[in-house]
Every structure is written in structure tokens, then in C-alpha cells.
Design an enzyme around this catalytic site. Structure first.
Site, PDB file in Angstrom:
ATOM      1  N   ASP A   1       0.860  -1.176   0.000  1.00  0.00           N
ATOM      2  CA  ASP A   1       0.000   0.000   0.000  1.00  0.00           C
ATOM      3  C   ASP A   1       0.902   1.233   0.000  1.00  0.00           C
ATOM      4  O   ASP A   1       1.744   1.391   0.895  1.00  0.00           O
ATOM      5  CB  ASP A   1      -0.884  -0.034   1.252  1.00  0.00           C
ATOM      6  CG  ASP A   1      -1.893   1.107   1.306  1.00  0.00           C
ATOM      7  OD1 ASP A   1      -1.653   2.166   0.678  1.00  0.00           O
ATOM      8  OD2 ASP A   1      -2.918   0.949   1.985  1.00  0.00           O
TER       9      ASP A   1
ATOM     10  N   ASP B   1       1.309   7.878  -9.570  1.00  0.00           N
ATOM     11  CA  ASP B   1       0.589   7.435 -10.765  1.00  0.00           C
ATOM     12  C   ASP B   1      -0.628   6.629 -10.317  1.00  0.00           C
ATOM     13  O   ASP B   1      -0.736   5.435 -10.563  1.00  0.00           O
ATOM     14  CB  ASP B   1       1.532   6.604 -11.637  1.00  0.00           C
ATOM     15  CG  ASP B   1       0.895   6.169 -12.946  1.00  0.00           C
ATOM     16  OD1 ASP B   1      -0.223   6.628 -13.250  1.00  0.00           O
ATOM     17  OD2 ASP B   1       1.511   5.354 -13.657  1.00  0.00           O
TER      18      ASP B   1
END
Length: 276
Positions: A137, A155
Site C-alpha cells: 500500500d 501514478d
């Protein structure tokens, strides 16, 4: 029978994609993932019913999210990419010979697995020896990371589900902490037409954290409205005082030094939106 993918965005706006074939479909731990072959843009990665990238127009996005920050920094050596499991951004980053290491942090390993298999045009650099793929994560990764990066590229996909926190002030503050003293970051910040409040809130957050903050534009034909923003924030280097040679040291399909400079010229409505 014709096969269509209907990508809904608002109660009054949707995009219809004619699909030749559904190549792969699965439910991952985090999302619905599909690889489809579209008539207009070829193979595409689709997450939760929304097209993320296609082989036909991915270069519009990946070149602009990568080369603008990497040419702004005079000597980027260590780069972090958060999200971007399709590999397109990493492919562009490793074109810069100064970059010694790229850490790609992607929460959903199945995105990487499927893009390696079905979208090799994008994922081809994931096996580069300078690339370190980390399944984690992004929010958790940056919490305890030291200040070792010259450039951080966020991104991320749309600000829903596991990606929602990647657009928060607290996350940007942590990014600031893991950048070196002259580091900079860039984030994709959605449509200036359909995500106006998000564009504004991200801009305000980054202005509080960095001495230099600028929004720039590109067009991505397959994205909602086609008009797309990125927001760059820097501790030292101004994106309009970038490394500009007579010729690019590698081939591109969209990015040029002239495009780099022009991307920061904003239309009046966006200037007004970003005014404090």
C-alpha cells in the site's frame, strides 16, 4: 452481437467502447480487473469498469507524468513510483540514464501480473535491473520511509477505494518527508472539467507544503473529457527552468521540450479555479 463497454462518469455523461474481445477478467483483492481489446485503441486495462490505459494512447499520459519532473530535476538518481502497476511510467523513467534505482510500489499484484502478460508494450521495463517492484500500500510505504528520493511520481487511479488516500494532504506531507532537500514530486490530478474541486484541493495542499507548485496539462484521448491535469511540487527546482538540450537523448512520441514548457500555460478558467 456487438460487445460494448459502457464507462459511466456522471448522471449525464458516459463513454461507450466497442470491444472486440474480453481477453481476461477477474476479481482481485481490491478491484474488478479486465483486459479488453477495443476497436479504436487496442488492448486496454480496465479497473472497476473504467479504462486506465490503452496501447493506442498510453504515451500521451506516461511520457508527461515521467519526463516533465525528470527533466525538471537536474540529476534524478532515485525515483519512487506509487501506483502505475501497468509499467508505462517506469518504462519512461528508466530512459533517463542518471536514474540508478526506481522503486515501484503497487498495491495490487494482479495488475502487474496481468499487464506483464497482456500489455508487454507497457510493462517491458519492469524486469530492468534498476527497477525494484514492491507489492504494498503506497500510503503505508511512505510512512516509515527515509528521505532518499529525488523524485516521487504518484501514478494513481481514480480517487476511490484504496486510491482515495493518495489525494490527501496528509499523504502529500509524508511525500515531502521522503524527498531529499532538493526533491520534487508530481501527481496525476484528474480532469479540470469533471474533477474541479479535487484539482483545486490538491493544489492548495501542495502550496502549503512546497515552495514551488505548478499545475500542467496534457490530453489523453481515452480519459474523461480528454483534458488532464498533473500537479508538480518542488523544494528547489522550477519546472520552467529545466534541462533543455538541442535534442532529446531518447525517442518520444508526445513529449518534447517545447511541449514541456507549453504544458504550464493554463487556460483562463483553470487559472481562476486555482486562485486562492
Amino acid at each position: 452481437m456487438d460487445l460494448w463497454l459502457v464507462e459511466g462518469h456522471t448522471s449525464g455523461y458516459s463513454v461507450n467502447w466497442k470491444v472486440r474481445q474480453v481477453i481476461h477478467q477477474e476479481t482481485t483483492r481490491y478491484q474488478e480487473l479486465s483486459i479488453v481489446d477495443t476497436v479504436e485503441f487496442g488492448r486496454a486495462l480496465v479497473l472497476d469498469g473504467n479504462v486506465q490505459t490503452t496501447v493506442g494512447d498510453e504515451f500521451f499520459y506516461h511520457e508527461m507524468i515521467a519526463h516533465v519532473p525528470l527533466f525538471t530535476h537536474p540529476e534524478p538518481r532515485r525515483v519512487l513510483v506509487i501506483g502505475g502497476g501497468d509499467g508505462g511510467t517506469v518504462r519512461e523513467v528508466v530512459k533517463h540514464t542518471s536514474v540508478a534505482q526506481v522503486d515501484l510500489v503497487e498495491i495490487d499484484e494482479r495488475v502487474i501480473v496481468n499487464c506483464r502478460r497482456y500489455l508487454p508494450e507497457l510493462s517491458c521495463a519492469l524486469d530492468n535491473p534498476r527497477v525494484n517492484v514492491i507489492i504494498a500500500d503506497g500510503l503505508e510505504y511512505v510512512q516509515n520511509c527515509p528521505a532518499v528520493y529525488d523524485v516521487v511520481i504518484i501514478d494513481s487511479c481514480d480517487p476511490i477505494g484504496p486510491a482515495a488516500g493518495l489525494f490527501s494532504h496528509g499523504f502529500y506531507a509524508q511525500i515531502n518527508n521522503i524527498l531529499r532537500d532538493d526533491g520534487l514530486m508530481v501527481a496525476q490530478t484528474q480532469s479540470p472539467l469533471y474533477n474541479r474541486e479535487l484539482v483545486k484541493s490538491v493544489s492548495q495542499s501542495l502550496k502549503k507544503l512546497f515552495p514551488i507548485k505548478m499545475v500542467y496539462l496534457t490530453t489523453v484521448p481515452t480519459y474523461m473529457s480528454g483534458f488532464w491535469t498533473f500537479t508538480l511540487a518542488s523544494k528547489e527546482y522550477h519546472p520552467l527552468k529545466f534541462r533543455r538540450g538541442a535534442l532529446l537523448p531518447f525517442s518520444t512520441r508526445y513529449y518534447t521540450p517545447e511541449i514541456h514548457q507549453a504544458a504550464f500555460v493554463l487556460p483562463k478558467f483553470l487559472q481562476e479555479l486555482l486562485m486562492d
